[in-house]
Design an enzyme around this catalytic site. Structure first.
Site, PDB file in Angstrom:
ATOM      1  N   GLN A   1       3.024   9.886   1.293  1.00 11.08           N
ATOM      2  CA  GLN A   1       4.351   9.257   1.409  1.00 11.08           C
ATOM      3  C   GLN A   1       5.296   9.642   0.280  1.00 11.08           C
ATOM      4  O   GLN A   1       6.504   9.475   0.403  1.00 11.08           O
ATOM      5  CB  GLN A   1       4.209   7.730   1.444  1.00 11.08           C
ATOM      6  CG  GLN A   1       3.537   7.224   2.712  1.00 11.08           C
ATOM      7  CD  GLN A   1       3.350   5.726   2.649  1.00 11.08           C
ATOM      8  OE1 GLN A   1       2.367   5.253   2.114  1.00 11.08           O
ATOM      9  NE2 GLN A   1       4.292   4.976   3.181  1.00 11.08           N
TER      10      GLN A   1
ATOM     11  N   GLY B   1       0.823  -1.193   0.000  1.00 11.93           N
ATOM     12  CA  GLY B   1       0.000   0.000   0.000  1.00 11.93           C
ATOM     13  C   GLY B   1       0.863   1.250   0.000  1.00 11.93           C
ATOM     14  O   GLY B   1       2.009   1.210   0.467  1.00 11.93           O
TER      15      GLY B   1
ATOM     16  N   HIS C   1      -4.754   1.857   7.390  1.00 12.10           N
ATOM     17  CA  HIS C   1      -3.359   2.309   7.509  1.00 12.10           C
ATOM     18  C   HIS C   1      -3.078   3.418   6.491  1.00 12.10           C
ATOM     19  O   HIS C   1      -2.522   4.468   6.837  1.00 12.10           O
ATOM     20  CB  HIS C   1      -2.429   1.101   7.296  1.00 12.10           C
ATOM     21  CG  HIS C   1      -0.970   1.422   7.237  1.00 12.10           C
ATOM     22  ND1 HIS C   1      -0.058   0.912   8.141  1.00 12.10           N
ATOM     23  CD2 HIS C   1      -0.242   2.191   6.376  1.00 12.10           C
ATOM     24  CE1 HIS C   1       1.153   1.378   7.838  1.00 12.10           C
ATOM     25  NE2 HIS C   1       1.069   2.146   6.767  1.00 12.10           N
ATOM     26  N   GLU C   2      -3.490   3.192   5.243  1.00 11.85           N
ATOM     27  CA  GLU C   2      -3.213   4.188   4.193  1.00 11.85           C
ATOM     28  C   GLU C   2      -4.030   5.462   4.406  1.00 11.85           C
ATOM     29  O   GLU C   2      -3.550   6.567   4.170  1.00 11.85           O
ATOM     30  CB  GLU C   2      -3.483   3.606   2.800  1.00 11.85           C
ATOM     31  CG  GLU C   2      -2.664   2.375   2.426  1.00 11.85           C
ATOM     32  CD  GLU C   2      -1.171   2.517   2.678  1.00 11.85           C
ATOM     33  OE1 GLU C   2      -0.634   3.638   2.596  1.00 11.85           O
ATOM     34  OE2 GLU C   2      -0.542   1.491   3.000  1.00 11.85           O
TER      35      GLU C   2
ATOM     36  N   CYS D   1       5.455  -0.423   7.141  1.00 11.65           N
ATOM     37  CA  CYS D   1       5.160   0.754   6.335  1.00 11.65           C
ATOM     38  C   CYS D   1       6.397   1.116   5.523  1.00 11.65           C
ATOM     39  O   CYS D   1       7.511   1.074   6.057  1.00 11.65           O
ATOM     40  CB  CYS D   1       4.789   1.909   7.266  1.00 11.65           C
ATOM     41  SG  CYS D   1       4.448   3.452   6.415  1.00 11.65           S
ATOM     42  N   LEU D   2       6.202   1.468   4.258  1.00 15.12           N
ATOM     43  CA  LEU D   2       7.355   1.840   3.424  1.00 15.12           C
ATOM     44  C   LEU D   2       8.051   3.091   3.961  1.00 15.12           C
ATOM     45  O   LEU D   2       9.218   3.325   3.670  1.00 15.12           O
ATOM     46  CB  LEU D   2       6.919   2.060   1.974  1.00 15.12           C
ATOM     47  CG  LEU D   2       6.456   0.802   1.219  1.00 15.12           C
ATOM     48  CD1 LEU D   2       5.912   1.173  -0.152  1.00 15.12           C
ATOM     49  CD2 LEU D   2       7.581  -0.219   1.101  1.00 15.12           C
TER      50      LEU D   2
ATOM     51  N   HIS E   1      -2.382   7.815   6.723  1.00 10.29           N
ATOM     52  CA  HIS E   1      -1.319   8.631   6.121  1.00 10.29           C
ATOM     53  C   HIS E   1      -1.870   9.975   5.621  1.00 10.29           C
ATOM     54  O   HIS E   1      -1.205  11.002   5.724  1.00 10.29           O
ATOM     55  CB  HIS E   1      -0.684   7.907   4.924  1.00 10.29           C
ATOM     56  CG  HIS E   1       0.376   6.912   5.297  1.00 10.29           C
ATOM     57  ND1 HIS E   1       1.532   7.270   5.961  1.00 10.29           N
ATOM     58  CD2 HIS E   1       0.470   5.573   5.082  1.00 10.29           C
ATOM     59  CE1 HIS E   1       2.284   6.180   6.132  1.00 10.29           C
ATOM     60  NE2 HIS E   1       1.660   5.143   5.613  1.00 10.29           N
TER      61      HIS E   1
HETATM   62 NI    NI Z   1       2.404   3.210   5.563  1.00 11.01          NI
END
Ligand code: NI
Length: 170
Positions: free
Chosen positions: A51, A46, A133-134, A91-92, A137
């Site tokens: 991000q 995701g 989660h996304e 998470c990235l 962000h």
């Molecule tokens: Ni994330």
């Protein structure tokens, strides 16, 4: 298509609240393609526009093994949430760290798709966790915010050290 740079915790830009997309125009469509490409390349499931330092309400997800089932939500809105599910998240923007977080187990969301067409979606388990989660962000929130301040501080210190080493080319 281009690969975008993913911001990493504790970058302040990850804390910006995203604004709604007005029109899904060619620029937004290109951004969605780039976000998917960036997510696949980083081996993530995701990615939120926040991000990649674009503060508009767009998220992309692909939970398939073959990485051929991209899901895009523009201006996602949570319309229902019930149950509690705890699962391990990464998470990235927080590379290398995985922690257990509690989320809604079942959700309903509405959004626009990659062409700007409205749709509603019901999600359970991993997909529900991933969407929440996304969506976080887009509010400037990260999964580490659900952890104890001690754990969060440890992750911050470790990542800052890695970033310093990267900067100095060590
Ligand atoms: Ni994330």
């Amino acid at each position: 298509m281009s690969i975008l740079t993913i911001l990493e915790f504790p970058d302040d830009r990850l804390r910006k609240k995203a604004v709604a997309v007005k029109t899904v125009d060619d620029k937004i469509k290109k951004l969605i393609k780039d976000m998917l490409e960036t997510m696949y390349q980083a081996k993530g499931v995701g990615l939120a526009a926040t991000q990649v330092n674009v503060h508009q309400r767009i998220i992309v997800i692909d939970l398939s093994e073959e990485k051929n089932a991209p899901l895009c939500l523009v201006n996602p809105e949570l319309i229902e949430k019930d149950g509690i599910k705890e699962s391990e998240e990464g998470c990235l923007s927080v590379p290398g760290f995985y922690e257990r977080v509690k989320r809604g187990e079942h959700i309903r969301v509405k959004a626009l798709d990659k062409e700007g067409v409205p749709f509603a979606l019901e999600a359970h388990d991993l997909l529900a966790v991933c969407i929440q989660h996304e969506m976080d962000h887009l509010e400037g929130k990260l999964f580490v915010d659900y952890l104890s301040s001690l754990k969060r501080q440890r992750i911050k210190t470790k990542l800052e050290k890695i970033h310093r080493m990267e900067k100095s080319g060590a």
